[in-house]
Write a protein that holds these residues in place. Structure first.
Motif, short mmCIF file in Angstrom:
data_model
loop_
_atom_site.label_atom_id
_atom_site.label_comp_id
_atom_site.label_asym_id
_atom_site.label_seq_id
_atom_site.Cartn_x
_atom_site.Cartn_y
_atom_site.Cartn_z
N UNK A 180 0.34 -1.15 0.49
CA UNK A 180 0.09 0.03 0.03
C UNK A 180 0.71 1.09 -0.46
N UNK A 181 2.11 0.94 0.94
CA UNK A 181 3.25 2.61 0.62
C UNK A 181 4.00 2.76 -0.73
N UNK A 182 3.94 1.48 -1.30
CA UNK A 182 4.56 1.71 -2.43
C UNK A 182 3.23 2.82 -3.51
N UNK A 183 2.09 1.98 -3.47
CA UNK A 183 1.20 2.86 -4.30
C UNK A 183 0.44 3.98 -3.69
N UNK A 184 0.84 4.38 -2.44
CA UNK A 184 -0.32 5.37 -1.38
C UNK A 184 1.14 6.93 -1.79
N UNK A 185 1.97 6.68 -0.78
CA UNK A 185 2.69 7.51 -0.98
C UNK A 185 3.34 8.36 -2.17
N UNK A 186 3.56 7.74 -3.56
CA UNK A 186 4.14 8.30 -4.69
C UNK A 186 2.58 9.15 -5.03
N UNK A 187 1.20 8.70 -4.52
CA UNK A 187 0.02 9.52 -5.56
C UNK A 187 0.17 10.79 -4.49
N UNK A 188 -0.26 10.31 -3.00
CA UNK A 188 -0.24 11.12 -2.15
C UNK A 188 0.79 12.69 -2.39
N UNK A 189 2.10 12.19 -2.36
CA UNK A 189 3.23 13.01 -2.78
C UNK A 189 2.96 13.66 -3.33
N UNK A 190 2.86 13.07 -4.84
CA UNK A 190 2.78 13.57 -5.53
C UNK A 190 0.90 14.60 -6.21
N UNK A 191 0.23 14.03 -5.64
CA UNK A 191 -0.55 15.03 -5.86
C UNK A 191 -1.33 16.67 -5.06
N UNK A 192 -0.31 16.05 -3.74
CA UNK A 192 -0.59 17.59 -3.08
C UNK A 192 1.00 18.51 -3.61
N UNK A 193 1.98 18.00 -4.53
CA UNK A 193 2.74 18.82 -4.81
C UNK A 193 1.91 18.86 -6.30
N UNK A 194 1.75 18.07 -7.00
CA UNK A 194 1.08 18.55 -8.47
C UNK A 194 0.02 20.01 -8.20
N UNK A 195 -0.99 19.88 -7.25
CA UNK A 195 -2.13 20.81 -6.88
C UNK A 195 -1.23 22.21 -6.40
#
Length: 364
Positions: free
Chosen positions: A115-130
């Motif tokens: 889950x960390x492999x999938x969710x960590x980049x999604x969360x970090x990229x989502x916050x940074x990209x937004x």
């Protein structure tokens, strides 16, 4: 003609899958199969870069950040799996009585690690990209910011020796989710997983390219204001591509760890991110197979030429990158298209050019 090209791309993915999953394990030695697995990991990250940069126009020079999120998540789990119920050996060297850091404890769980492999980049990229896209940060500013994050993360990991192993990194993995890594059959299995994930990423990007989202992504790259005028938010379109790219980089980093057997800050910093970009540019950032093949070629060069010519390999790569940017801005994948166009007689019109007016008339 419009239906033929996607079918040819899908056929190409099928041939590529057969070569990686069937032919390579039969003809390559264990050493070269392991190297090919490493190249597949870089290629997974490169496919995501091709989506974000080639189709979306976002020069993502900090993919080492997301590569690190997947790699260190996997490395922490494999380290704890090797240590059993105890504390990893490198931590004992610094403080034999110190307990396991709290943020390590959840990585004992295989499910949490995945889950960390999938969710960590999604969360970090989502916050940074937004934060970046909503403020319309793009171009060189976006590239510099993402690369700065890769440098900052590599520096942070280097300075936290007890928690992450510092510059020496994490290594000496004995198990992969219960499978003994020293067993050649298990190492072959890990390679097949990495190659299968690469094929899966190519299929995902192939589908995205031919979808309405893919059309909007290209339109945002070429005419962002016009897309906004039509009622779409370019920030949201870029954000999706950026998050998918980050997820692929994390998956590549996660599989890199059991194949190579070590992860250090050198594999995630600015230099590593630039190598990924160079591979994508070499192969052709806007094509489907170009980023993957370019990344694998650069990986092969680093492993083969870099071992016999460590000082000159970097200069050779830089020269190759400059030549490609100057004379083949669309990468080596454009050579075949140019060759095909050159063989066509001057008076002969392409099929697409002949059919275009008919299609427009039919639509009206």
């Amino acid at each position: 003609m419009t239906k033929l090209k996607p079918r040819l791309s899908l056929l190409g993915i099928g041939v590529f899958a057969v070569l990686l999953l069937v032919v390579a394990p039969l003809v390559l030695t264990d050493h070269w199969l392991s190297n090919l697995g490493k190249y597949c990991c870089w290629a997974i990250a490169a496919v995501g870069i091709g989506l974000a940069w080639g189709r979306g126009g976002m020069l993502v020079m900090g993919q080492g950040v997301f590569f690190a999120l997947g790699a260190y998540s996997m490395a922490m789990h494999l380290t704890l799996e090797s240590a059993g119920d105890g504390v990893p050996g490198f931590m004992v060297l610094y403080d034999p009585l110190a307990p396991l850091p709290a943020f390590w404890e959840p990585f004992r769980s295989s499910a949490f690690t995945l889950l960390a492999i999938v969710l960590l980049p999604v969360i970090v990229a989502g916050i940074l990209g937004y934060a970046l896209f909503k403020r319309r940060v793009k171009g060189a500013y976006f590239a510099i910011l993402t690369q700065a994050l890769a440098v900052a993360l590599a520096t942070l990991i280097s300075s936290t020796i007890r928690e992450t192993g510092g510059d020496t990194g994490l290594s000496d993995f004995k198990y992969f989710f219960g499978f003994v890594l020293n067993d050649p059959a298990n190492r072959n299995m890990v390679y097949l997983i990495a190659a299968g994930l690469l094929v899966g990423c190519l299929l995902v990007v192939w589908q995205l390219y031919r979808s309405r989202f893919g059309e909007l992504l290209v339109a945002t790259r070429d005419a962002e204001e016009r897309v906004r005028f039509l009622g779409y938010d370019p920030a949201n379109i870029k954000l999706v591509a950026f998050v998918v790219s980050a997820l692929m980089a994390s998956i590549g980093g996660a599989m890199f760890v059991p194949i190579v057997g070590i992860i250090t800050p050198a594999e995630i910093g600015a230099a590593a991110s630039i190598l990924m970009i160079a591979g994508v540019a070499l192969g052709g950032r806007a094509s489907l197979f170009g980023p993957a093949l370019g990344a694998m070629a650069v990986g092969w060069g680093q492993s083969s030429l870099g071992s016999v010519w460590p000082d000159g390999w970097t200069y050779l790569l830089g020269l190759l990158f400059i030549v490609v940017i100057l004379f083949l801005p669309k990468g080596l994948s454009s050579v075949l298209a140019r060759f095909t166009a050159a063989r066509r007689s001057p008076g002969e019109q392409p099929i697409a050019a002949i059919a275009a007016p008919q299609l427009e008339e039919a639509k009206s």
